[in-house]
Write a protein that holds these residues in place. Structure first.
Motif, short mmCIF file in Angstrom:
data_model
loop_
_atom_site.label_atom_id
_atom_site.label_comp_id
_atom_site.label_asym_id
_atom_site.label_seq_id
_atom_site.Cartn_x
_atom_site.Cartn_y
_atom_site.Cartn_z
N ASN A 213 -8.15 -2.35 -9.06
CA ASN A 213 -8.14 -2.46 -10.52
C ASN A 213 -7.00 -3.40 -10.88
OD1 ASN A 213 -7.82 -2.10 -13.30
ND2 ASN A 213 -8.53 0.02 -13.21
N LEU A 214 -7.34 -4.56 -11.44
CA LEU A 214 -6.34 -5.59 -11.72
C LEU A 214 -5.26 -5.12 -12.68
CD1 LEU A 214 -8.84 -8.57 -12.10
CD2 LEU A 214 -7.28 -8.18 -10.17
N ASN A 215 -5.56 -4.09 -13.47
CA ASN A 215 -4.58 -3.58 -14.44
C ASN A 215 -3.41 -2.86 -13.77
OD1 ASN A 215 -6.03 -4.40 -16.78
ND2 ASN A 215 -7.43 -2.69 -16.49
N TYR A 216 -3.56 -2.51 -12.49
CA TYR A 216 -2.54 -1.71 -11.82
C TYR A 216 -1.74 -2.50 -10.78
CZ TYR A 216 -4.64 2.33 -14.05
OH TYR A 216 -5.11 3.24 -14.98
N ILE A 217 -1.84 -3.83 -10.82
CA ILE A 217 -1.05 -4.64 -9.90
C ILE A 217 0.41 -4.68 -10.37
CG2 ILE A 217 -0.66 -6.97 -8.96
CD1 ILE A 217 -3.64 -7.45 -9.18
N SER A 218 1.33 -4.32 -9.46
CA SER A 218 2.76 -4.38 -9.77
C SER A 218 3.41 -5.63 -9.20
CB SER A 218 3.48 -3.14 -9.19
OG SER A 218 2.96 -1.96 -9.72
N LYS A 219 2.96 -6.05 -8.01
CA LYS A 219 3.60 -7.19 -7.35
C LYS A 219 2.65 -7.79 -6.32
CE LYS A 219 8.09 -8.45 -5.33
NZ LYS A 219 8.53 -9.26 -6.47
N TYR A 220 2.81 -9.09 -6.09
CA TYR A 220 2.04 -9.77 -5.04
C TYR A 220 3.00 -10.58 -4.18
CZ TYR A 220 -1.03 -13.05 -2.65
OH TYR A 220 -1.65 -13.79 -1.67
N TYR A 221 2.88 -10.40 -2.85
CA TYR A 221 3.70 -11.15 -1.91
C TYR A 221 2.86 -12.26 -1.28
CZ TYR A 221 7.16 -7.42 -2.29
OH TYR A 221 8.08 -6.53 -2.75
N ASN A 222 3.50 -13.39 -1.02
CA ASN A 222 2.77 -14.57 -0.56
C ASN A 222 2.06 -14.36 0.77
OD1 ASN A 222 3.42 -16.09 -2.80
ND2 ASN A 222 5.30 -16.91 -1.90
N GLU A 223 2.51 -13.41 1.58
CA GLU A 223 1.82 -13.16 2.85
C GLU A 223 0.52 -12.39 2.64
OE1 GLU A 223 4.68 -9.58 2.55
OE2 GLU A 223 4.65 -11.71 1.98
N GLY A 224 0.20 -12.08 1.38
CA GLY A 224 -1.09 -11.47 1.07
C GLY A 224 -1.06 -9.98 0.81
N THR A 225 0.11 -9.44 0.49
CA THR A 225 0.22 -8.01 0.22
C THR A 225 0.28 -7.76 -1.28
OG1 THR A 225 1.38 -7.58 2.29
CG2 THR A 225 1.57 -5.90 0.58
N ILE A 226 -0.59 -6.89 -1.76
CA ILE A 226 -0.58 -6.47 -3.16
C ILE A 226 0.06 -5.10 -3.25
CG2 ILE A 226 -1.99 -5.94 -5.20
CD1 ILE A 226 -4.21 -7.65 -3.93
#
Length: 251
Positions: A213-226
């Motif tokens: 659910n895109l509404n619950y994204i807190s952070k994204y790391y460049n190595e591909g971790t959400i």
């Protein structure tokens, strides 16, 4: 009272079998001709059997209930919807005088619905035939599902989509993580939920292993971790990262 020939259409085997058993035990004037769990087969079977009444699920993958109705050039059967759908759809049913059953289906509600159906049928044998087109125009097949039915081993749970943080594949099952911290394991594979949520603007499929659910994204790391709410971590496959970042920029 005349016998009414019935077809049940629901992609969930447990739901359809439960409804079948309730009908057989509590509504003796209904005769079940067929139970259809594959929506793509429904039009051919209905055309062949010519039922008086169908119990039609709305929220089905690949072909939902409204799309099935639109595929008929002529509707010569009555309809009772079985649904966990949103209030907008239910209001449209009421305006157009269609009966419906909310999931999970209750025996008393089934009996009351059938009683209302008999009364309408008695007063006007063709009461629904001219109303299907009007219903489909009003409902316009909403593309944002607000509730989904989650099959579990031994039962069903109905969830608000706004409460779902993510869904993860688990060896043919699906783990659903909710905002309140709970986790529900569904007996359905992830592809089932991909079909249900494919048109929902809040949900994004991460490869073949998860839906977030895109509404619950807190952070994204460049190595591909959400990082999602409740510190839930989801990995984005390398081949999918560019498309995912483009989606994030749109939000």
């Amino acid at each position: 009272m005349n016998t009414i020939n019935v077809v049940i259409i629901d992609d969930e085997f447990i739901v359809s079998e439960t409804l079948k058993s309730y009908i057989e035990e509590y509504t003796p004037n209904l005769n079940i001709l067929s139970v259809i769990n594959k929506p793509n087969d429904a039009k051919e079977i209905i055309s062949k059997l010519k039922p008086d009444l169908i119990f039609l699920d709305i929220q089905m993958p690949i072909l939902n209930g409204f799309e099935l109705l639109k595929s008929f050039e002529e509707i010569n059967f009555d309809i009772i919807f079985t649904t966990a759908y949103n209030n907008y759809a239910i209001e449209a049913f009421k305006v157009n005088a269609f009966d419906y059953l909310l999931k999970p289906i209750n025996v008393n509600e089934l009996q009351n619905t059938i009683h209302r159906y008999y009364l309408k049928k008695k007063n006007n044998p063709l009461f629904q035939y001219g109303q299907v087109k009007s219903l489909l125009e009003k409902i316009n097949t909403p593309n944002k599902t607000e509730r989904i039915t989650v099959p579990e081993i031994g039962g069903l749970t109905i969830l608000q989509t706004s409460e779902i943080i993510c869904l993860k594949s688990d060896y043919g099952y699906t783990d659903i993580y909710c905002k309140n911290g709970s986790k529900i394991t569904s007996s359905k594979a992830l592809k089932h939920f991909c079909s249900l949520l494919k048109n929902h603007p809040d949900f994004y499929e991460i490869g073949k292993s998860g839906i977030i659910n895109l509404n619950y994204i807190s952070k994204y790391y460049n190595e591909g971790t959400i990082i999602l709410e409740n510190n839930i971590k989801v990995s984005v496959p390398r081949r999918s990262r560019k498309a995912f970042l483009e989606t994030l920029q749109i939000q």
